[in-house]
Design an enzyme around this catalytic site. Structure first.
Site, PDB file in Angstrom:
ATOM      1  N   ASN A  15       0.815  -1.223   0.000  1.00 18.20           N
ATOM      2  CA  ASN A  15       0.000   0.000   0.000  1.00 18.20           C
ATOM      3  C   ASN A  15       0.848   1.273   0.000  1.00 18.20           C
ATOM      4  O   ASN A  15       1.995   1.226   0.439  1.00 18.20           O
ATOM      5  CB  ASN A  15      -0.889   0.005   1.257  1.00 18.20           C
ATOM      6  CG  ASN A  15      -2.175  -0.773   1.019  1.00 18.20           C
ATOM      7  OD1 ASN A  15      -2.828  -0.594  -0.001  1.00 18.20           O
ATOM      8  ND2 ASN A  15      -2.518  -1.640   1.948  1.00 18.20           N
ATOM      9  N   HIS A  66      -8.282   1.369  -3.810  1.00 12.49           N
ATOM     10  CA  HIS A  66      -8.280   0.614  -2.560  1.00 12.49           C
ATOM     11  C   HIS A  66      -8.240   1.600  -1.394  1.00 12.49           C
ATOM     12  O   HIS A  66      -7.201   1.842  -0.795  1.00 12.49           O
ATOM     13  CB  HIS A  66      -7.048  -0.303  -2.544  1.00 12.49           C
ATOM     14  CG  HIS A  66      -7.028  -1.270  -1.408  1.00 12.49           C
ATOM     15  ND1 HIS A  66      -8.117  -2.035  -1.057  1.00 12.49           N
ATOM     16  CD2 HIS A  66      -6.036  -1.612  -0.541  1.00 12.49           C
ATOM     17  CE1 HIS A  66      -7.791  -2.796  -0.026  1.00 12.49           C
ATOM     18  NE2 HIS A  66      -6.538  -2.558   0.308  1.00 12.49           N
TER      19      HIS A  66
HETATM   20  N1  APR Z   1      12.839  -5.673   0.000  1.00 12.69           N
HETATM   21  C1  APR Z   1      12.241  -6.802   0.437  1.00 12.69           C
HETATM   22  N2  APR Z   1      11.484  -6.847   1.534  1.00 12.69           N
HETATM   23  C2  APR Z   1      11.326  -5.722   2.238  1.00 12.69           C
HETATM   24  C3  APR Z   1      11.912  -4.504   1.837  1.00 12.69           C
HETATM   25  C4  APR Z   1      12.701  -4.510   0.656  1.00 12.69           C
HETATM   26  N3  APR Z   1      13.296  -3.401   0.206  1.00 12.69           N
HETATM   27  N4  APR Z   1      11.557  -3.559   2.712  1.00 12.69           N
HETATM   28  C5  APR Z   1      10.784  -4.150   3.645  1.00 12.69           C
HETATM   29  N5  APR Z   1      10.636  -5.469   3.364  1.00 12.69           N
HETATM   30  C6  APR Z   1       9.924  -6.494   4.114  1.00 12.69           C
HETATM   31  C7  APR Z   1       9.984  -6.272   5.618  1.00 12.69           C
HETATM   32  O1  APR Z   1      11.252  -6.613   6.129  1.00 12.69           O
HETATM   33  C8  APR Z   1       8.868  -7.164   6.111  1.00 12.69           C
HETATM   34  O2  APR Z   1       9.312  -8.471   6.421  1.00 12.69           O
HETATM   35  O3  APR Z   1       8.544  -6.504   3.839  1.00 12.69           O
HETATM   36  C9  APR Z   1       7.915  -7.218   4.905  1.00 12.69           C
HETATM   37  C10 APR Z   1       6.573  -6.588   5.170  1.00 12.69           C
HETATM   38  O4  APR Z   1       5.959  -7.355   6.141  1.00 12.69           O
HETATM   39  P1  APR Z   1       5.052  -6.742   7.310  1.00 12.69           P
HETATM   40  O5  APR Z   1       5.751  -5.571   7.897  1.00 12.69           O
HETATM   41  O6  APR Z   1       4.637  -7.853   8.197  1.00 12.69           O
HETATM   42  O7  APR Z   1       3.795  -6.171   6.507  1.00 12.69           O
HETATM   43  P2  APR Z   1       2.536  -6.995   5.913  1.00 12.69           P
HETATM   44  O8  APR Z   1       1.454  -7.035   6.927  1.00 12.69           O
HETATM   45  O9  APR Z   1       3.014  -8.255   5.317  1.00 12.69           O
HETATM   46  O10 APR Z   1       2.056  -5.980   4.765  1.00 12.69           O
HETATM   47  C11 APR Z   1       2.871  -5.705   3.668  1.00 12.69           C
HETATM   48  O11 APR Z   1       1.040  -5.153   2.214  1.00 12.69           O
HETATM   49  O12 APR Z   1      -1.249  -4.879   2.599  1.00 12.69           O
HETATM   50  C12 APR Z   1      -0.010  -4.240   2.444  1.00 12.69           C
HETATM   51  O13 APR Z   1      -0.280  -2.239   3.771  1.00 12.69           O
HETATM   52  C13 APR Z   1       0.388  -3.476   3.689  1.00 12.69           C
HETATM   53  O14 APR Z   1       2.152  -2.231   2.668  1.00 12.69           O
HETATM   54  C14 APR Z   1       1.863  -3.345   3.484  1.00 12.69           C
HETATM   55  C15 APR Z   1       2.248  -4.643   2.770  1.00 12.69           C
END
Ligand code: APR
Length: 310
Positions: A122, A177
């Site tokens: 998002n 969304h």
């Molecule tokens: N490259 C790869 N992974 C990354 C990077 C990157 N540059 N930056 C962050 N991440 C990883 C984080 O380390 C984390 O493990 O992305 C993951 C995101 O996981 P969560 O923080 O648990 O978030 P989540 O609930 O999975 O949601 C992810 O989807 O629905 C949308 O709004 C929500 O933007 C959010 C995304």
């Protein structure tokens, strides 16, 4: 040869995507996260390998932070990025997640240029637009997961309200969304019966409002982070339609070039997902009030997209 599914982001949604993809035997799975979180990604992958004897699946599942490991992926699902915390809008994530999507787009472009790419991060409509612009991939190969989830929520709330099987609730939600999305009660049916014949206007209005605010309702309940089960299953449904050429028609954030009067934005519209990716966008004849609501959500998406400066 088995298909290959690359999951970029191994957090809440990413780990459930991995579990679902394994249980459905969709192919081998790569769970990619940032170098600092490579070990947790490896740990989750190993845990899933150890679940296989009881889960009854054959899949090779690995964790990594190296884009080389996603080479040859058939599907990429991107959840890399920050989720909302209580009190935040999806738009509040724009700056931080745009940086992340920029890195992800470079990695995917380099290592998996043929993959069907489903973006979940998002603010969705702007992030899928950014990914499309930054990779330069064809439009049929890039899609955002939002409408599938918004429609699932709409269907679930109707079934809960009426005390009927969710399997019999059919309908669609269009637009961006966010709280201006457009559920379409006029085109929603329950076992073939029009929704407005078995629910009151008051009920329908309340269910539509709840659908628009469904993500926020979950964020408030969690206190920390946003929804993960339902977004994961929605994205897997889209991936499966592509991999198995199921030809599901699902509302997705697809690039509109004239459809619904939208030019050059990703907006939630009914799409056919088959072996070629987004094979078709369906244009529904909308009533005047529905058109007005769609215009409003398009305006909101256009504003957020403008902020990406892409
Ligand atoms: N490259 C790869 N992974 C990354 C990077 C990157 N540059 N930056 C962050 N991440 C990883 C984080 O380390 C984390 O493990 O992305 C993951 C995101 O996981 P969560 O923080 O648990 O978030 P989540 O609930 O999975 O949601 C992810 O989807 O629905 C949308 O709004 C929500 O933007 C959010 C995304």
């Amino acid at each position: 040869m088995r298909k290959k599914i690359a999951l970029i982001g191994g957090g809440q949604i990413g780990q459930i995507l991995a579990m679902l993809a394994a249980q459905k035997e969709m192919g081998d799975i790569v769970l990619l996260d940032i170098p600092e979180l490579e070990n947790p990604a490896k740990g989750k992958a190993l845990d899933l390998m150890e679940m296989a004897p009881h889960g009854n699946y054959d899949a090779n599942i690995v964790g990594t932070s190296d884009y080389k490991d996603i080479e040859g992926a058939d599907v990429v699902i991107v959840t890399a990025g920050k989720p909302r915390q209580a009190g935040m809008t999806r738009e509040d994530l724009l700056a931080v997640n745009l940086q992340i999507i920029t890195q992800v787009a470079a990695g995917v472009k380099q290592s998996a240029p043929k993959a069907f790419c489903i973006i979940v991060t998002n603010p969705l409509d702007a992030m899928v637009y950014a990914f499309y612009k930054l990779t330069g991939f064809p439009k049929n190969q890039v899609v955002g997961m939002a409408g599938a989830l918004d429609t699932a929520r709409w269907r679930a709330f109707i079934a809960m309200e009426l005390g009927v099987s969710v399997a019999d609730v059919a309908g669609t939600v269009l637009g961006g969304h966010g709280p201006d999305m457009v559920p379409l009660p006029r085109l929603t049916t329950v076992g073939g019966v029009p929704l407005n014949e078995i629910a009151t206007k008051e009920q329908i209005d309340r269910l539509a409002t709840r659908t628009r605010e469904a993500g926020t309702e979950i964020v408030k309940l969690f206190g920390k982070g946003s929804a993960f089960f339902s977004p994961a299953w929605s994205a897997i449904t889209m991936a499966e339609s592509y991999l198995k050429n199921k030809r599901r028609i699902l509302p997705c954030a697809a690039l509109c070039e004239g459809e619904y009067g939208v030019k050059g934005l990703f907006i939630g519209v009914p799409c056919l997902i088959g072996a070629k990716g987004i094979e078709k966008i369906f244009e529904i004849k909308l009533a005047d009030d529905e058109k007005a609501m769609l215009q409003k959500t398009i305006g909101v998406v256009a504003k957020t997209v403008e902020e990406t400066k892409l």
